[in-house]
Design a protein around this motif. Sequence first.
Motif, PDB file in Angstrom:
ATOM      1  N   ALA A 176      57.364  23.490  61.548  1.00 32.17           N
ATOM      2  CA  ALA A 176      58.764  22.856  62.082  1.00 32.17           C
ATOM      3  C   ALA A 176      59.359  21.794  61.045  1.00 32.17           C
ATOM      4  CB  ALA A 176      58.181  21.970  63.114  1.00 32.17           C
ATOM      5  N   TYR A 177      58.333  21.219  60.242  1.00 33.11           N
ATOM      6  CA  TYR A 177      58.898  20.140  59.180  1.00 33.11           C
ATOM      7  C   TYR A 177      59.750  21.046  58.274  1.00 33.11           C
ATOM      8  CZ  TYR A 177      58.841  16.678  55.397  1.00 33.11           C
ATOM      9  OH  TYR A 177      59.188  15.820  54.605  1.00 33.11           O
ATOM     10  N   LEU A 178      59.402  22.166  57.663  1.00 31.91           N
ATOM     11  CA  LEU A 178      60.117  22.687  56.656  1.00 31.91           C
ATOM     12  C   LEU A 178      61.361  23.602  57.282  1.00 31.91           C
ATOM     13  CD1 LEU A 178      56.895  24.461  54.950  1.00 31.91           C
ATOM     14  CD2 LEU A 178      58.354  22.692  54.015  1.00 31.91           C
ATOM     15  N   ASP A 179      61.477  23.871  58.320  1.00 31.00           N
ATOM     16  CA  ASP A 179      62.489  24.418  59.080  1.00 31.00           C
ATOM     17  C   ASP A 179      63.561  23.346  59.126  1.00 31.00           C
ATOM     18  OD1 ASP A 179      61.735  26.831  59.522  1.00 31.00           O
ATOM     19  OD2 ASP A 179      61.018  26.668  61.906  1.00 31.00           O
ATOM     20  N   GLY A 180      62.948  21.982  59.491  1.00 34.07           N
ATOM     21  CA  GLY A 180      63.909  20.948  59.384  1.00 34.07           C
ATOM     22  C   GLY A 180      64.608  20.436  58.139  1.00 34.07           C
ATOM     23  N   ALA A 181      63.709  20.655  57.161  1.00 35.38           N
ATOM     24  CA  ALA A 181      64.133  20.479  55.637  1.00 35.38           C
ATOM     25  C   ALA A 181      65.104  21.349  55.147  1.00 35.38           C
ATOM     26  CB  ALA A 181      62.983  20.549  54.918  1.00 35.38           C
ATOM     27  N   TRP A 182      65.094  22.630  55.657  1.00 33.54           N
ATOM     28  CA  TRP A 182      66.119  23.532  55.343  1.00 33.54           C
ATOM     29  C   TRP A 182      67.276  23.178  56.214  1.00 33.54           C
ATOM     30  CZ3 TRP A 182      68.739  26.737  52.514  1.00 33.54           C
ATOM     31  CH2 TRP A 182      69.313  27.802  53.003  1.00 33.54           C
ATOM     32  N   ASP A 183      67.244  22.782  57.735  1.00 28.84           N
ATOM     33  CA  ASP A 183      68.535  22.629  58.503  1.00 28.84           C
ATOM     34  C   ASP A 183      69.098  21.302  57.828  1.00 28.84           C
ATOM     35  OD1 ASP A 183      68.029  24.848  60.027  1.00 28.84           O
ATOM     36  OD2 ASP A 183      67.022  23.714  61.611  1.00 28.84           O
ATOM     37  N   THR A 202      67.649  33.651  54.470  1.00 27.99           N
ATOM     38  CA  THR A 202      66.982  34.579  54.256  1.00 27.99           C
ATOM     39  C   THR A 202      65.566  34.116  53.015  1.00 27.99           C
ATOM     40  OG1 THR A 202      68.469  36.552  54.898  1.00 27.99           O
ATOM     41  CG2 THR A 202      66.347  37.062  53.486  1.00 27.99           C
ATOM     42  N   GLU A 203      66.423  33.665  51.881  1.00 35.20           N
ATOM     43  CA  GLU A 203      65.276  33.009  51.063  1.00 35.20           C
ATOM     44  C   GLU A 203      64.645  31.869  51.647  1.00 35.20           C
ATOM     45  OE1 GLU A 203      65.485  31.774  46.226  1.00 35.20           O
ATOM     46  OE2 GLU A 203      67.272  31.317  47.690  1.00 35.20           O
ATOM     47  N   ALA A 204      65.318  31.069  52.426  1.00 32.67           N
ATOM     48  CA  ALA A 204      64.478  29.836  52.909  1.00 32.67           C
ATOM     49  C   ALA A 204      63.672  30.320  53.802  1.00 32.67           C
ATOM     50  CB  ALA A 204      65.383  29.029  53.644  1.00 32.67           C
ATOM     51  N   ARG A 205      63.863  31.163  54.750  1.00 31.52           N
ATOM     52  CA  ARG A 205      62.740  32.008  55.763  1.00 31.52           C
ATOM     53  C   ARG A 205      61.557  32.405  54.825  1.00 31.52           C
ATOM     54  NH1 ARG A 205      63.852  28.096  58.810  1.00 31.52           N
ATOM     55  NH2 ARG A 205      66.260  28.384  59.661  1.00 31.52           N
ATOM     56  N   GLU A 206      61.750  33.066  53.912  1.00 34.18           N
ATOM     57  CA  GLU A 206      60.799  33.574  53.087  1.00 34.18           C
ATOM     58  C   GLU A 206      59.666  32.673  52.396  1.00 34.18           C
ATOM     59  OE1 GLU A 206      62.580  36.097  50.029  1.00 34.18           O
ATOM     60  OE2 GLU A 206      62.988  37.820  51.385  1.00 34.18           O
ATOM     61  N   ILE A 207      60.232  31.543  51.909  1.00 37.04           N
ATOM     62  CA  ILE A 207      59.650  30.412  51.281  1.00 37.04           C
ATOM     63  C   ILE A 207      58.718  29.813  52.382  1.00 37.04           C
ATOM     64  CG2 ILE A 207      59.952  27.948  50.525  1.00 37.04           C
ATOM     65  CD1 ILE A 207      62.338  29.006  48.736  1.00 37.04           C
ATOM     66  N   VAL A 208      59.495  29.431  53.759  1.00 36.90           N
ATOM     67  CA  VAL A 208      58.517  28.906  54.625  1.00 36.90           C
ATOM     68  C   VAL A 208      57.407  29.542  55.102  1.00 36.90           C
ATOM     69  CG1 VAL A 208      58.772  27.970  57.062  1.00 36.90           C
ATOM     70  CG2 VAL A 208      60.605  27.627  55.554  1.00 36.90           C
ATOM     71  N   ASP A 209      57.636  31.210  55.159  1.00 31.14           N
ATOM     72  CA  ASP A 209      56.524  32.086  55.867  1.00 31.14           C
ATOM     73  C   ASP A 209      55.398  31.999  54.517  1.00 31.14           C
ATOM     74  OD1 ASP A 209      57.805  32.859  58.074  1.00 31.14           O
ATOM     75  OD2 ASP A 209      58.594  34.551  57.201  1.00 31.14           O
ATOM     76  N   CYS A 268      67.522  26.612  47.869  1.00 31.89           N
ATOM     77  CA  CYS A 268      67.745  27.841  48.356  1.00 31.89           C
ATOM     78  C   CYS A 268      69.227  28.598  48.462  1.00 31.89           C
ATOM     79  CB  CYS A 268      66.994  28.268  49.475  1.00 31.89           C
ATOM     80  SG  CYS A 268      65.397  28.205  49.635  1.00 31.89           S
ATOM     81  N   GLY A 269      69.285  29.604  48.292  1.00 29.53           N
ATOM     82  CA  GLY A 269      70.801  30.201  48.408  1.00 29.53           C
ATOM     83  C   GLY A 269      71.012  30.612  49.734  1.00 29.53           C
TER      84      GLY A 269
END
Length: 218
Positions: free
Chosen positions: A121-128, A198-205, A194-195
Motif C-alpha cells: 500500500a505504501y509503495l502504491d501510494g509512492a507511485w500515485d 507497468t514498470e511500477a507494478r513490476e517493481i512493487v511486486d 519509472c516510465g
Amino acid sequence: MSGVMRSAGAARRLPGGQGDPGVPEGDTGQNRTVRRALLDAALEVFTERGYTDAGLTEIAARSGIPVGSLFQHYGGKRGLYLALWEEFREEQERRTSATLAAERSRGVDDPIALFVAGARAYLDGAWDNRRLGSLFAQDDGPAGFDALRRQWDRAWVRRNARLLEVDERRRAGRVRVSVLTTVIGGAARELGDCGDETEAREIVDEVCGILIRLSVRR
C-alpha cells in the motif's frame, strides 16, 4: 498507529519541538482554497527548480495569491515545503492504515502478511504521488529537514518492529527491521523514476517478494 508508515502527525513540529510558524488557526473554505493554490504552485516550482532555487515571488505568481498571504498561511518557503511533506505523509498513513484494517477484518493476523500488505500500500501510494515522493527524495530541503526526516525514519522502524512482532531489545531484530524499512524506502524512490505504470507494478511486486523472503526467520 500502523507500522510500515513513517510518523505523519509530526510534520508541523520542527526539530526541538518548535511548531511551524505562520499557519493560521481556523479553516474556512476560503482559507482552504488559498492554501491549496499555494501548495500546488509550490510543488510545481520546487519540482522544476529544487527547493534552494525556488522563489517565493514565482510561487505566489503561479498561485495567483499575493506574497503577503503566502507568508500569512505558511510563513515562507520552509513552511510550504513542510506542509507538502505533511500532506504526503498523511495520505500514505491513511492508505496503509486502511489496508491493514481491511486485512485484519478478513482475519489476516500473520505479522509478515500484514507487513507486506502495508508495504505494498505504501509503495502504491509512492507511485500515485510520485511527484511529491521525488521531491522529498532529493537532498535539497529546508534547514533542519534532514534531522526531522531521520527522526521520522526511526519512528518508522519502531512501528515496523511492532507490526512484525520483533523484540527491539535484540540487536539482530532491530537490524533486520531496519533493513526491511530501508528496502521499502529505496523502492519508493525508484518508483519516482519509472516510465509507466507497468514498470511500477513490476517493481512493487518484486520488492514485496524480497520483503517476504527477508522477513522469514531462518
